[in-house]
Write a protein that holds these residues in place. Sequence first.
Motif, PDB file in Angstrom:
ATOM      1  N   ASP A  80      13.012  37.142  41.042  1.00 18.22           N
ATOM      2  CA  ASP A  80      12.842  38.403  40.109  1.00 18.22           C
ATOM      3  C   ASP A  80      11.563  38.222  38.989  1.00 18.22           C
ATOM      4  O   ASP A  80      11.778  37.320  38.239  1.00 18.22           O
ATOM      5  N   LEU A  81      10.602  38.828  39.131  1.00 13.82           N
ATOM      6  CA  LEU A  81       9.435  38.554  38.454  1.00 13.82           C
ATOM      7  C   LEU A  81       9.617  39.064  36.863  1.00 13.82           C
ATOM      8  O   LEU A  81       9.257  38.024  35.986  1.00 13.82           O
ATOM      9  N   MET A  82      10.505  40.142  36.603  1.00 13.56           N
ATOM     10  CA  MET A  82      10.873  40.391  35.240  1.00 13.56           C
ATOM     11  C   MET A  82      11.395  39.263  34.626  1.00 13.56           C
ATOM     12  O   MET A  82      11.148  39.110  33.596  1.00 13.56           O
ATOM     13  N   THR A  83      12.540  38.847  35.207  1.00 12.76           N
ATOM     14  CA  THR A  83      13.097  37.563  34.545  1.00 12.76           C
ATOM     15  C   THR A  83      12.047  36.184  34.476  1.00 12.76           C
ATOM     16  O   THR A  83      12.232  35.733  33.291  1.00 12.76           O
ATOM     17  N   LEU A  84      11.267  35.970  35.307  1.00 12.92           N
ATOM     18  CA  LEU A  84      10.393  35.157  35.274  1.00 12.92           C
ATOM     19  C   LEU A  84       9.359  35.446  33.983  1.00 12.92           C
ATOM     20  O   LEU A  84       9.254  34.641  33.098  1.00 12.92           O
ATOM     21  N   LYS A  85       8.950  36.653  33.846  1.00 11.99           N
ATOM     22  CA  LYS A  85       7.922  37.117  32.642  1.00 11.99           C
ATOM     23  C   LYS A  85       8.825  36.856  31.304  1.00 11.99           C
ATOM     24  O   LYS A  85       8.247  36.556  30.309  1.00 11.99           O
ATOM     25  N   ARG A  86      10.229  37.286  31.360  1.00 10.00           N
ATOM     26  CA  ARG A  86      10.929  36.882  30.264  1.00 10.00           C
ATOM     27  C   ARG A  86      11.015  35.552  29.722  1.00 10.00           C
ATOM     28  O   ARG A  86      11.056  35.154  28.367  1.00 10.00           O
ATOM     29  N   SER A  87      10.797  34.713  30.624  1.00  8.59           N
ATOM     30  CA  SER A  87      10.976  33.312  30.323  1.00  8.59           C
ATOM     31  C   SER A  87       9.583  32.723  30.130  1.00  8.59           C
ATOM     32  O   SER A  87       9.471  31.771  29.134  1.00  8.59           O
ATOM     33  N   PHE A  88       8.923  32.852  30.873  1.00  7.32           N
ATOM     34  CA  PHE A  88       7.344  32.346  30.903  1.00  7.32           C
ATOM     35  C   PHE A  88       6.367  32.965  30.381  1.00  7.32           C
ATOM     36  O   PHE A  88       5.019  32.705  30.439  1.00  7.32           O
ATOM     37  N   GLY A  89       6.427  34.271  29.943  1.00  4.84           N
ATOM     38  CA  GLY A  89       5.362  35.027  29.490  1.00  4.84           C
ATOM     39  C   GLY A  89       4.671  36.003  30.591  1.00  4.84           C
ATOM     40  O   GLY A  89       4.845  35.822  31.612  1.00  4.84           O
ATOM     41  N   PRO A  90       3.892  36.777  29.980  1.00  5.68           N
ATOM     42  CA  PRO A  90       3.332  37.764  31.096  1.00  5.68           C
ATOM     43  C   PRO A  90       2.379  37.555  31.996  1.00  5.68           C
ATOM     44  O   PRO A  90       1.870  38.341  33.004  1.00  5.68           O
ATOM     45  N   SER A  91       1.736  36.419  32.116  1.00  6.02           N
ATOM     46  CA  SER A  91       0.625  36.114  33.151  1.00  6.02           C
ATOM     47  C   SER A  91       1.197  36.000  34.506  1.00  6.02           C
ATOM     48  O   SER A  91       1.891  34.901  34.847  1.00  6.02           O
ATOM     49  N   ASN A  92       0.742  36.840  35.378  1.00  2.00           N
ATOM     50  CA  ASN A  92       1.327  36.899  36.542  1.00  2.00           C
ATOM     51  C   ASN A  92       0.562  35.565  37.430  1.00  2.00           C
ATOM     52  O   ASN A  92       1.222  34.886  38.281  1.00  2.00           O
ATOM     53  N   ASP A  93      -0.730  35.075  36.990  1.00  2.47           N
ATOM     54  CA  ASP A  93      -1.293  33.743  37.785  1.00  2.47           C
ATOM     55  C   ASP A  93      -0.432  32.798  37.240  1.00  2.47           C
ATOM     56  O   ASP A  93      -0.300  31.852  38.279  1.00  2.47           O
ATOM     57  N   PHE A  94       0.033  32.538  36.193  1.00  2.00           N
ATOM     58  CA  PHE A  94       0.919  31.513  35.574  1.00  2.00           C
ATOM     59  C   PHE A  94       2.229  31.542  36.595  1.00  2.00           C
ATOM     60  O   PHE A  94       2.653  30.423  37.143  1.00  2.00           O
ATOM     61  N   ILE A  95       2.790  32.420  36.545  1.00  2.00           N
ATOM     62  CA  ILE A  95       4.095  32.765  37.364  1.00  2.00           C
ATOM     63  C   ILE A  95       3.811  32.229  38.875  1.00  2.00           C
ATOM     64  O   ILE A  95       4.770  31.653  39.390  1.00  2.00           O
ATOM     65  N   LYS A  96       2.693  32.698  39.405  1.00  4.07           N
ATOM     66  CA  LYS A  96       2.448  32.250  40.789  1.00  4.07           C
ATOM     67  C   LYS A  96       2.620  30.529  40.844  1.00  4.07           C
ATOM     68  O   LYS A  96       2.987  30.133  41.945  1.00  4.07           O
ATOM     69  N   THR A  97       2.066  30.170  39.939  1.00  2.00           N
ATOM     70  CA  THR A  97       2.080  28.555  40.073  1.00  2.00           C
ATOM     71  C   THR A  97       3.593  27.850  39.764  1.00  2.00           C
ATOM     72  O   THR A  97       3.466  26.751  40.230  1.00  2.00           O
ATOM     73  N   LEU A  98       4.535  28.597  39.725  1.00  6.23           N
ATOM     74  CA  LEU A  98       5.579  28.276  39.511  1.00  6.23           C
ATOM     75  C   LEU A  98       6.415  27.895  40.978  1.00  6.23           C
ATOM     76  O   LEU A  98       7.314  27.070  41.114  1.00  6.23           O
ATOM     77  N   VAL A  99       5.836  28.622  41.891  1.00 10.40           N
ATOM     78  CA  VAL A  99       6.358  28.517  43.305  1.00 10.40           C
ATOM     79  C   VAL A  99       6.180  27.155  43.765  1.00 10.40           C
ATOM     80  O   VAL A  99       4.912  26.776  43.599  1.00 10.40           O
ATOM     81  N   GLU A 100       7.066  26.402  44.137  1.00 10.82           N
ATOM     82  CA  GLU A 100       6.865  25.243  44.849  1.00 10.82           C
ATOM     83  C   GLU A 100       5.714  24.878  45.620  1.00 10.82           C
ATOM     84  O   GLU A 100       5.362  25.791  46.452  1.00 10.82           O
ATOM     85  N   ASP A 101       4.794  23.908  45.608  1.00  9.37           N
ATOM     86  CA  ASP A 101       4.024  23.574  46.275  1.00  9.37           C
ATOM     87  C   ASP A 101       2.453  24.532  46.092  1.00  9.37           C
ATOM     88  O   ASP A 101       1.795  24.581  46.913  1.00  9.37           O
ATOM     89  N   TYR A 102       2.524  25.392  45.063  1.00  8.76           N
ATOM     90  CA  TYR A 102       1.456  26.390  44.963  1.00  8.76           C
ATOM     91  C   TYR A 102       0.399  25.610  44.658  1.00  8.76           C
ATOM     92  O   TYR A 102       0.275  24.997  43.593  1.00  8.76           O
TER      93      TYR A 102
END
Length: 563
Positions: free
Chosen positions: A379-401
């Motif tokens: 869930d994107l919103m849960t990730l944003k609450r944890s890691f901040g608002p950057s979509n680009d950064f959140i993409k990097t959390l997916v394994e092997d990205y």
Amino acid sequence: MENSVPLHVCHVNKMSIIINRSHAILHSIAILFLIHYRLSFFFQHPQNITIPTLPWLLIFVSELLLYLAWLLSQSHRWRPVYRTVFPERLPADDKLPAIDVYICTADPKKEPSVEVMNTVISAMALDYPPEKLHVYVSDDAGSDATLRCTKEAWNFARYWVPFCRKYGLVTACPDVYFSSSEDGFKGSSDFKAERKKIEEKYEVLKQRIRRIVQESHTDVAANNKLDHSSIIEVISEHHKEKDEVKIPMLVYVSRKKRLSRHHNFNAGALNVLLRVSAMISNSPHILVLDCDMHCNDPTSARQAMCYYCDPQTSQSIAFVQFPQTFRNISEDDIYDSQLRFIFKIHWLGFDGAGGPAISGTNFYIKRKALLGSFTKQQDLMTLKRSFGPSNDFIKTLVEDYKPCFIKDGESSKMLLENANVLASCSYEDQTTWGTKVGFLYFCVLEDYFTGFTLHRKGWKSVYLYPKRPQFLGTATTNFNEASIQWTRWVSGLTSVAISRFCPLICGPLKMSLVHLMCYLEAACMPLLCCLSVWVLLLYLNFVSSMASLYTQRFRTRTSSYFR
Ligand SMILES: O=c1ccn([C@@H]2O[C@H](COP(=O)(O)OP(=O)(O)O[C@H]3O[C@H](CO)[C@@H](O)[C@H](O)[C@H]3O)[C@@H](O)[C@H]2O)c(=O)[nH]1
């Protein structure tokens, strides 16, 4: 990867275990007798009690505290282990995982730039595929001088790294290499000529760095190290000419700082690097170095990979810790600046119990251990609450990205802008950075606390202590520096010991009892020793006041007798 031969082995020294445990048992029996002796005093018939009870009680409490400290210290002697690795058995270079190296510097006036740049150059010269090695320099002072020095260092590394590779140098740090007579008089005439040329280039580099530093001192509009904007520069892309030999990427990062904001020291800088590097290289493993700790031997990366490339250990091991060794130790070393009791004794026992604590520098850590790993379905919103608002950064959390930051040798402008947002001081607001993800801010010893939290979650770590020091740094050598450093460490550990994160209260989740005792000993030892001394002082105070009372009485009696 299937290995019939192991990449690493763990040796348990059975003889020292037998000796340590027998000693612990004998000592415990002696302590039990002493406790019995002290306790039996309180159960005597009141008429037989000739000694005052209070001093007896104070001494007993003081002794109990010291017994507890002794008991905790036995955890390090319970199962000391040492390890051997076989990097020659690693898979081919193209199968090795990528590594990001983080080097943090905070003050060009206190941390000599020549030394810092030597650390940078030595990290670039690590024996690892250059396209899989990315070096990040974090400059908390936001100093223009450090940026210019980093560019000079990159220029020199273009000659130094190929030279190291070609001749297989065992010393990766140019300053150490040229100041020793290593290889100076051996080798072919080609080698000697090339060595001379590189040495000249190194002398030029040192002069340039010194000039830059001098200019920055006289510059009136010098940077404000507490208040400046973020700067991110990929150094390599300024040099368009094609080099024959590839060298690792070098990136300069200075996070944004504002006077009104707390920046969480080294941990804050490391978390910015975690985010920025995710956008640029997103390597699964990270080497963390203090700016004064250069790579003394280029093989450390391959040694650490022996654990990360082994399917049996790669999932459970969060970090591989190397000892801190120093090159400026005096013969007497009266303050034990080498920290021998930590790196030669405690960490071997810690390792046998479940893994050493993070020691601030010289460790290879898994990005996944610090940030977790996620699937695209998260869930994107849960990730944003944890890691901040950057979509680009959140993409990097997916394994092997793999980020596509660099295209045709140039960095993407948009991603660079995003990376700057990630380095701003407000990015972590309302997120779990520093509390649940990344390096943790709870105490000034981010290393101890982050390592402890990882172990609590069930991660393991290993301690590698090869004969040749892999990293060499500068230690504190005078009383002033040593006392400042120790005060910071002791206050950091005590703040954990008296908090809700005290290993005794929140520890026993996924750790063994002995491992927990190792952490507890580190956190509580300063407190236990101080308390026992404090109780002893109380006792001495009591004894001296009793003594003065008796002397007073004696004087009054004798004077009345002579009257
Ligand atoms: O705000 C800061 C403070 C420090 N540093 C860097 O962090 C490193 C360690 O800081 P230092 O003040 O030298 O601390 P030490 O006591 O020498 O270091 C030990 O203890 C620290 C925790 O207190 C750990 O962070 C270190 O890795 C560990 O080597 C150095 O490279 C500094 O440049 C920053 O980048 N930003």
